[in-house]
Design a protein around this motif. Sequence first.
Motif, PDB file in Angstrom:
ATOM      1  N   MET A   1       0.850  -1.179   0.000  1.00 34.53           N
ATOM      2  CA  MET A   1       0.000   0.000   0.000  1.00 34.53           C
ATOM      3  C   MET A   1       0.891   1.236   0.000  1.00 34.53           C
ATOM      4  O   MET A   1       1.975   1.239   0.582  1.00 34.53           O
ATOM      5  CB  MET A   1      -0.906   0.019   1.232  1.00 34.53           C
ATOM      6  CG  MET A   1      -1.903  -1.134   1.299  1.00 34.53           C
ATOM      7  SD  MET A   1      -3.108  -1.111  -0.066  1.00 34.53           S
ATOM      8  CE  MET A   1      -4.029   0.373   0.353  1.00 34.53           C
ATOM      9  N   GLY A   2       0.417   2.283  -0.673  1.00 37.00           N
ATOM     10  CA  GLY A   2       1.150   3.535  -0.747  1.00 37.00           C
ATOM     11  C   GLY A   2       0.285   4.716  -0.389  1.00 37.00           C
ATOM     12  O   GLY A   2      -0.955   4.657  -0.495  1.00 37.00           O
ATOM     13  N   GLN A   3       0.943   5.793   0.024  1.00 35.16           N
ATOM     14  CA  GLN A   3       0.230   7.014   0.384  1.00 35.16           C
ATOM     15  C   GLN A   3       1.156   8.203   0.149  1.00 35.16           C
ATOM     16  O   GLN A   3       2.282   8.228   0.643  1.00 35.16           O
ATOM     17  CB  GLN A   3      -0.217   6.970   1.846  1.00 35.16           C
ATOM     18  CG  GLN A   3      -1.086   8.142   2.261  1.00 35.16           C
ATOM     19  CD  GLN A   3      -1.644   7.956   3.669  1.00 35.16           C
ATOM     20  OE1 GLN A   3      -1.296   7.032   4.384  1.00 35.16           O
ATOM     21  NE2 GLN A   3      -2.529   8.863   4.064  1.00 35.16           N
ATOM     22  N   GLU A   4       0.663   9.150  -0.637  1.00 32.82           N
ATOM     23  CA  GLU A   4       1.460  10.340  -0.903  1.00 32.82           C
ATOM     24  C   GLU A   4       1.460  11.242   0.321  1.00 32.82           C
ATOM     25  O   GLU A   4       0.458  11.334   1.046  1.00 32.82           O
ATOM     26  CB  GLU A   4       0.903  11.086  -2.119  1.00 32.82           C
ATOM     27  CG  GLU A   4       1.011  10.300  -3.413  1.00 32.82           C
ATOM     28  CD  GLU A   4       0.571  11.117  -4.612  1.00 32.82           C
ATOM     29  OE1 GLU A   4       0.895  12.323  -4.646  1.00 32.82           O
ATOM     30  OE2 GLU A   4      -0.085  10.558  -5.504  1.00 32.82           O
ATOM     31  N   PRO A   5       2.580  11.920   0.604  1.00 34.93           N
ATOM     32  CA  PRO A   5       2.642  12.828   1.769  1.00 34.93           C
ATOM     33  C   PRO A   5       1.530  13.877   1.715  1.00 34.93           C
ATOM     34  O   PRO A   5       1.296  14.495   0.682  1.00 34.93           O
ATOM     35  CB  PRO A   5       4.025  13.478   1.628  1.00 34.93           C
ATOM     36  CG  PRO A   5       4.834  12.481   0.854  1.00 34.93           C
ATOM     37  CD  PRO A   5       3.866  11.851  -0.115  1.00 34.93           C
ATOM     38  N   GLY A   6       0.818  14.053   2.812  1.00 38.09           N
ATOM     39  CA  GLY A   6      -0.257  15.032   2.888  1.00 38.09           C
ATOM     40  C   GLY A   6      -1.557  14.578   2.274  1.00 38.09           C
ATOM     41  O   GLY A   6      -2.518  15.349   2.191  1.00 38.09           O
ATOM     42  N   ASP A   7      -1.615  13.315   1.821  1.00 39.20           N
ATOM     43  CA  ASP A   7      -2.827  12.794   1.179  1.00 39.20           C
ATOM     44  C   ASP A   7      -3.430  11.718   2.075  1.00 39.20           C
ATOM     45  O   ASP A   7      -2.724  10.845   2.578  1.00 39.20           O
ATOM     46  CB  ASP A   7      -2.460  12.210  -0.187  1.00 39.20           C
ATOM     47  CG  ASP A   7      -3.679  11.963  -1.062  1.00 39.20           C
ATOM     48  OD1 ASP A   7      -4.795  11.853  -0.499  1.00 39.20           O
ATOM     49  OD2 ASP A   7      -3.522  11.876  -2.286  1.00 39.20           O
TER      50      ASP A   7
ATOM     51  N   GLY B   1     -13.514  28.480  -2.139  1.00 38.86           N
ATOM     52  CA  GLY B   1     -12.480  27.820  -1.341  1.00 38.86           C
ATOM     53  C   GLY B   1     -11.996  26.560  -2.022  1.00 38.86           C
ATOM     54  O   GLY B   1     -12.696  25.959  -2.821  1.00 38.86           O
ATOM     55  N   SER B   2     -10.755  26.129  -1.691  1.00 39.04           N
ATOM     56  CA  SER B   2     -10.202  24.913  -2.277  1.00 39.04           C
ATOM     57  C   SER B   2     -10.849  23.706  -1.655  1.00 39.04           C
ATOM     58  O   SER B   2     -11.209  23.678  -0.494  1.00 39.04           O
ATOM     59  CB  SER B   2      -8.685  24.879  -2.045  1.00 39.04           C
ATOM     60  OG  SER B   2      -8.404  24.872  -0.660  1.00 39.04           O
ATOM     61  N   GLY B   3     -10.997  22.649  -2.466  1.00 38.93           N
ATOM     62  CA  GLY B   3     -11.610  21.418  -1.991  1.00 38.93           C
ATOM     63  C   GLY B   3     -10.704  20.676  -1.031  1.00 38.93           C
ATOM     64  O   GLY B   3      -9.494  20.762  -1.103  1.00 38.93           O
ATOM     65  N   GLY B   4     -11.311  19.924  -0.140  1.00 41.24           N
ATOM     66  CA  GLY B   4     -10.528  19.176   0.835  1.00 41.24           C
ATOM     67  C   GLY B   4     -10.174  17.791   0.381  1.00 41.24           C
ATOM     68  O   GLY B   4      -9.433  17.102   1.047  1.00 41.24           O
ATOM     69  N   GLY B   5     -10.717  17.335  -0.757  1.00 38.14           N
ATOM     70  CA  GLY B   5     -10.448  15.977  -1.208  1.00 38.14           C
ATOM     71  C   GLY B   5      -9.051  15.847  -1.788  1.00 38.14           C
ATOM     72  O   GLY B   5      -8.465  16.801  -2.261  1.00 38.14           O
ATOM     73  N   SER B   6      -8.512  14.620  -1.748  1.00 38.99           N
ATOM     74  CA  SER B   6      -7.175  14.369  -2.286  1.00 38.99           C
ATOM     75  C   SER B   6      -7.254  14.054  -3.766  1.00 38.99           C
ATOM     76  O   SER B   6      -8.266  13.610  -4.275  1.00 38.99           O
ATOM     77  CB  SER B   6      -6.531  13.189  -1.548  1.00 38.99           C
ATOM     78  OG  SER B   6      -7.324  12.024  -1.712  1.00 38.99           O
ATOM     79  N   SER B   7      -6.171  14.313  -4.461  1.00 44.28           N
ATOM     80  CA  SER B   7      -6.125  14.013  -5.897  1.00 44.28           C
ATOM     81  C   SER B   7      -6.027  12.513  -6.118  1.00 44.28           C
ATOM     82  O   SER B   7      -5.504  11.778  -5.292  1.00 44.28           O
ATOM     83  CB  SER B   7      -4.919  14.711  -6.525  1.00 44.28           C
ATOM     84  OG  SER B   7      -3.728  14.238  -5.934  1.00 44.28           O
ATOM     85  N   TYR B   8      -6.499  12.069  -7.260  1.00 45.62           N
ATOM     86  CA  TYR B   8      -6.496  10.637  -7.570  1.00 45.62           C
ATOM     87  C   TYR B   8      -5.188  10.259  -8.229  1.00 45.62           C
ATOM     88  O   TYR B   8      -4.707  10.932  -9.131  1.00 45.62           O
ATOM     89  CB  TYR B   8      -7.660  10.294  -8.503  1.00 45.62           C
ATOM     90  CG  TYR B   8      -7.644   8.859  -8.966  1.00 45.62           C
ATOM     91  CD1 TYR B   8      -7.921   7.830  -8.071  1.00 45.62           C
ATOM     92  CD2 TYR B   8      -7.340   8.539 -10.284  1.00 45.62           C
ATOM     93  CE1 TYR B   8      -7.911   6.512  -8.483  1.00 45.62           C
ATOM     94  CE2 TYR B   8      -7.319   7.224 -10.698  1.00 45.62           C
ATOM     95  CZ  TYR B   8      -7.609   6.219  -9.797  1.00 45.62           C
ATOM     96  OH  TYR B   8      -7.587   4.917 -10.221  1.00 45.62           O
ATOM     97  N   ARG B   9      -4.594   9.188  -7.777  1.00 48.15           N
ATOM     98  CA  ARG B   9      -3.337   8.691  -8.325  1.00 48.15           C
ATOM     99  C   ARG B   9      -3.622   7.438  -9.131  1.00 48.15           C
ATOM    100  O   ARG B   9      -4.021   6.421  -8.594  1.00 48.15           O
ATOM    101  CB  ARG B   9      -2.366   8.377  -7.187  1.00 48.15           C
ATOM    102  CG  ARG B   9      -1.003   7.907  -7.661  1.00 48.15           C
ATOM    103  CD  ARG B   9      -0.181   7.507  -6.451  1.00 48.15           C
ATOM    104  NE  ARG B   9       1.178   7.181  -6.808  1.00 48.15           N
ATOM    105  CZ  ARG B   9       1.543   6.035  -7.365  1.00 48.15           C
ATOM    106  NH1 ARG B   9       0.655   5.122  -7.651  1.00 48.15           N
ATOM    107  NH2 ARG B   9       2.823   5.808  -7.646  1.00 48.15           N
ATOM    108  N   SER B  10      -3.415   7.507 -10.439  1.00 46.48           N
ATOM    109  CA  SER B  10      -3.793   6.379 -11.288  1.00 46.48           C
ATOM    110  C   SER B  10      -2.800   5.233 -11.223  1.00 46.48           C
ATOM    111  O   SER B  10      -3.162   4.087 -11.403  1.00 46.48           O
ATOM    112  CB  SER B  10      -3.928   6.846 -12.747  1.00 46.48           C
ATOM    113  OG  SER B  10      -2.694   7.331 -13.239  1.00 46.48           O
ATOM    114  N   SER B  11      -1.535   5.546 -10.986  1.00 51.10           N
ATOM    115  CA  SER B  11      -0.550   4.475 -10.935  1.00 51.10           C
ATOM    116  C   SER B  11      -0.781   3.641  -9.686  1.00 51.10           C
ATOM    117  O   SER B  11      -1.019   4.156  -8.611  1.00 51.10           O
ATOM    118  CB  SER B  11       0.867   5.051 -10.905  1.00 51.10           C
ATOM    119  OG  SER B  11       1.813   4.040 -10.740  1.00 51.10           O
TER     120      SER B  11
END
Length: 502
Positions: free
Chosen positions: A301-307, A478-488
């Motif tokens: 499992m992976g997780q981008e910093p701040g996501d 305001g900016s959205g609070g959701g995280s961006s989607y990572r396709s890889s």
Amino acid sequence: MASDTPQRSYRAPCPGCGAPVEFKSAQSTHAVCGYCQSTVVRNGDVLQRLGKMAELFDDHSPLQLNASGRIQLNGQNVPFTLIGRLQYKADTGTWTEWVAFLNDGSTATLGEDNGAYVFTRPVDAGRNLPAASQFRVGMTTAINGKPYSVAANVQAALMSAQGELPKLPALGEKFGIVELRSEDGEVLSIDYGSTPPKVERGRAIQLEDLHLQGLKEESVKEEIGRQFNCPNCGAPVPVKLSSTKSVTCPSCASIITLDSGVGAELHHALQDEPVQPLIALGSLGQLEGVPWQVVGFQHRMGQEPGDDEQFGWSEYLLFHRKRGFCFLVDAEDGWSLVRPTTGAPKLAGGGQTASYLGSSYELQYSYNAQTTYVLGEFYWPLERGQKTFNRDFAGPKGLLAMEQTPQEVTWSYGNKISSEAVAAAFKLDADKNLFKRQDAAPLSSSSGIGCGTLILIAIVIIIILVLLSTCSNNSSGGSGGGSSYRSSGGSFGGFSTGGGHK
């Protein structure tokens, strides 16, 4: 052209048992008697017994003493013979180095680099080298004016030896080994087991390119009964590869560490939430014209910093007798076949780009990774929960992946492979739909989709975009609070530490 006949040799009786001990190289100072395992040191024409060498561990290598081959050096085809064998152990794994005696009278080393073979020769560092502790993993340094990246800094110890040896560190005593890698594929090792430190430089090589003769017919261990009882459930656990440092119980799926070898105290960790691999352990698949066997499987499992969002992927560890190990990676955006690199790509632009073997790659993702489930055997001490920091790069010539721990930085290189090719390679065509990923054929090339369907889809997309635009204009800004989607789906290559020094 070098002659196939060694320049000279020296033979004397073993002081332990009287059997003949031969020295082909004038640089060799030590040898291990093949009959009584006595360690002897050469002092002029006299051999002195130092003690008894520990038993070799079977590394399933096709190589053996007195195997011969040829290596291209400075445009010449130079013959060599394998005259000695050194086996080492570090926290990151075990490895074997073969002493190669070249017919010009010099020696070289044929070793393993995460399952790939590397041929190295001694070089002069051109300066006094600092202590091993001064080399920080990931830093850049220069040797003879050439930049290198510090790929590893480990404490190692000699575990066993065989044959004729130009060096012999004290058995079991730890010493530093620093590995440097360059962007053009070179590996340079600094061995602090001697004073001054020994420096060797070389490149990866395929065994086929060495035209070796006298190899073992089989690399499979001949002994029967290499198994133990699981410390958790008591079921028998077979071990197929002697280089294995972690294995899972086929009955309860506990991860068992073999750092001290079979028969020593075994540590285990229970696993829940099993993940079923699409390709069964032990399966044989023809990839790149080579029959690979699946010996290990891990889910990560992976997780981008701040996501807050996580993503998962799977890796199959493949083994071939002469090619070593590689990884078949199953990610959301497709399959890829990768293997550890010998060199270290050069980072630039604050880590946004990497260059390797004359090609450039752009950073796609940076993320923290963690192993969540394990099956089979692995050549490094793999644990559930093992963490790395990863960077994935992509370029026109393939994929690059970097994984870093406090002790080591490893790079992997590979290419995408179609899901149909993976299913066909392992003769799973009947289940090929299970292998399909987001890298499927473009919509316009899919069967059964006509022009009218494409127009309808385009209209729907336009309507959705208009609605989204309207909603955006009516929002508070305001900016959205959701995280961006990572396709890889994750790393292009597995955490491959444990292949160790060369």
